[in-house]
Design an enzyme around this catalytic site. Structure first.
Site, PDB file in Angstrom:
ATOM      1  N   ASP A 111      -1.845  -1.693  10.278  1.00 24.46           N
ATOM      2  CA  ASP A 111      -2.069  -1.485   8.839  1.00 24.46           C
ATOM      3  C   ASP A 111      -2.749  -2.658   8.142  1.00 24.46           C
ATOM      4  O   ASP A 111      -3.083  -2.565   6.966  1.00 24.46           O
ATOM      5  CB  ASP A 111      -0.734  -1.237   8.114  1.00 24.46           C
ATOM      6  CG  ASP A 111      -0.136   0.118   8.432  1.00 24.46           C
ATOM      7  OD1 ASP A 111      -0.820   0.917   9.093  1.00 24.46           O
ATOM      8  OD2 ASP A 111       1.003   0.366   8.026  1.00 24.46           O
TER       9      ASP A 111
ATOM     10  N   LYS B  74       0.846  -1.208   0.000  1.00 22.13           N
ATOM     11  CA  LYS B  74       0.000   0.000   0.000  1.00 22.13           C
ATOM     12  C   LYS B  74       0.874   1.248   0.000  1.00 22.13           C
ATOM     13  O   LYS B  74       2.060   1.213   0.328  1.00 22.13           O
ATOM     14  CB  LYS B  74      -0.919   0.003   1.224  1.00 22.13           C
ATOM     15  CG  LYS B  74      -0.208  -0.029   2.585  1.00 22.13           C
ATOM     16  CD  LYS B  74       0.320   1.315   3.081  1.00 22.13           C
ATOM     17  CE  LYS B  74       1.097   1.209   4.368  1.00 22.13           C
ATOM     18  NZ  LYS B  74       1.817   2.486   4.719  1.00 22.13           N
TER      19      LYS B  74
END
Length: 285
Positions: free
Chosen positions: A132, A5
């Site tokens: 995350d 990401k």
């Protein structure tokens, strides 16, 4: 496929009593990722993780094994697994490669065991082992708050075909060290909800793609600040936007994926063209 990401913006909103920090960030999953293979194991006592990168631990300190332990604890399933991890995402990069591995593991284990958990449950549980991980259970674009574990799906703010280039120096960033160097008084004052609105309307710009962790990262690694400035100068004629992802040390160039000459000449620099990706519920990336 186990994706990584980037953070299109990252605001640190508060320091919490538990020592962690609250953030507000627009995460987006990207097509740079690792390859993972899963199978049920005949072992009744342990998982087996094989990795092509000898620097990656394959014991219970790895998020893949933590994810499997979490899956068993939450579902009551007693199955153990064989996992092969072909690592391509650099670590210490601010790209969430390990978190992506953990999310992919939760999704795969759940599928292999007949889906005893919902995706919403996997998302909720994932916050127990990392901040995350939950973003990967979004559709690809997510506005995240809390420690990053509170996930709100949003429409992709940019065209998925937008050209991007990732450049990372050989040194990684230690997330704890970056947060330790964070000056709360030196943060941006921008309203993250306003940033979310603006990027959806106007796309990326220097005033929108804010990262409150850039200043402490550049204090810890001054050469990272120099790399960002060189990348800005080398791509200025292409109207790019250049910023650091997460806690570093990857620098993201949005708007072009040609490798600047000085980057191409430096074998020590990791470089990868990338694109934003999304997924459909029930499917993986």
């Amino acid at each position: 496929f186990s994706p990584s990401k980037i953070n299109l913006f990252l605001r640190i909103t508060a320091r919490r009593p538990d020592g962690f920090h609250d953030l507000a960030s627009l995460f987006h999953v990207i097509d740079l990722g690792d390859d993972m293979t899963f199978a049920k194991s005949s072992s009744e006592t342990k998982d087996t993780l094989i990795c092509n990168d000898p620097t990656i631990p394959t014991d219970s300190s790895n998020l893949v094994i933590k994810a499997l332990d979490l899956f068993r604890a939450k579902t009551g399933v007693r199955q153990y697994f064989w996992i092969e991890l072909d690592k391509k995402v650099p670590h210490g990069a601010g790209l969430g490669g390990g978190s992506g591995n953990a999310a992919t593991t939760l999704f795969a284990a759940n599928k292999l065991c007949g889906s005893p958990a919902t995706e919403a449950e996997l998302l909720e549980w994932s916050g127990e082992i990392g901040s995350d991980i939950s973003v990967f259970f979004s559709k690809g674009a997510a506005y995240c708050t809390g420690r990053g574990e509170i996930v709100e799906d949003v429409e992709p703010p940019l065209d998925l075909a937008t050209k991007m280039l990732l450049v990372k120096p050989p040194m990684g960033c230690s997330t704890p060290a970056i947060f330790k160097a964070l000056d709360l008084d030196g943060r941006s004052k921008a309203d993250p909800l306003e940033l979310l609105k603006r990027i959806g309307v106007d796309g990326c710009s220097e005033t929108v793609c804010i990262n409150d962790l850039e200043a402490p990262a550049f204090t810890v690694l001054p050469e990272l600040a120099e790399l960002k400035e060189r990348l800005k100068a080398a791509t200025a004629d292409k109207k790019t936007v250049v910023f650091m992802s997460g806690s570093g040390s990857t620098i993201v160039i949005v708007g072009d994926d040609d490798v600047p000459a000085f980057v191409a000449r430096d074998d020590a620099l990791f470089k990868a063209p990338t694109r934003l990706i999304t997924r459909k519920p029930g499917e993986w990336y």
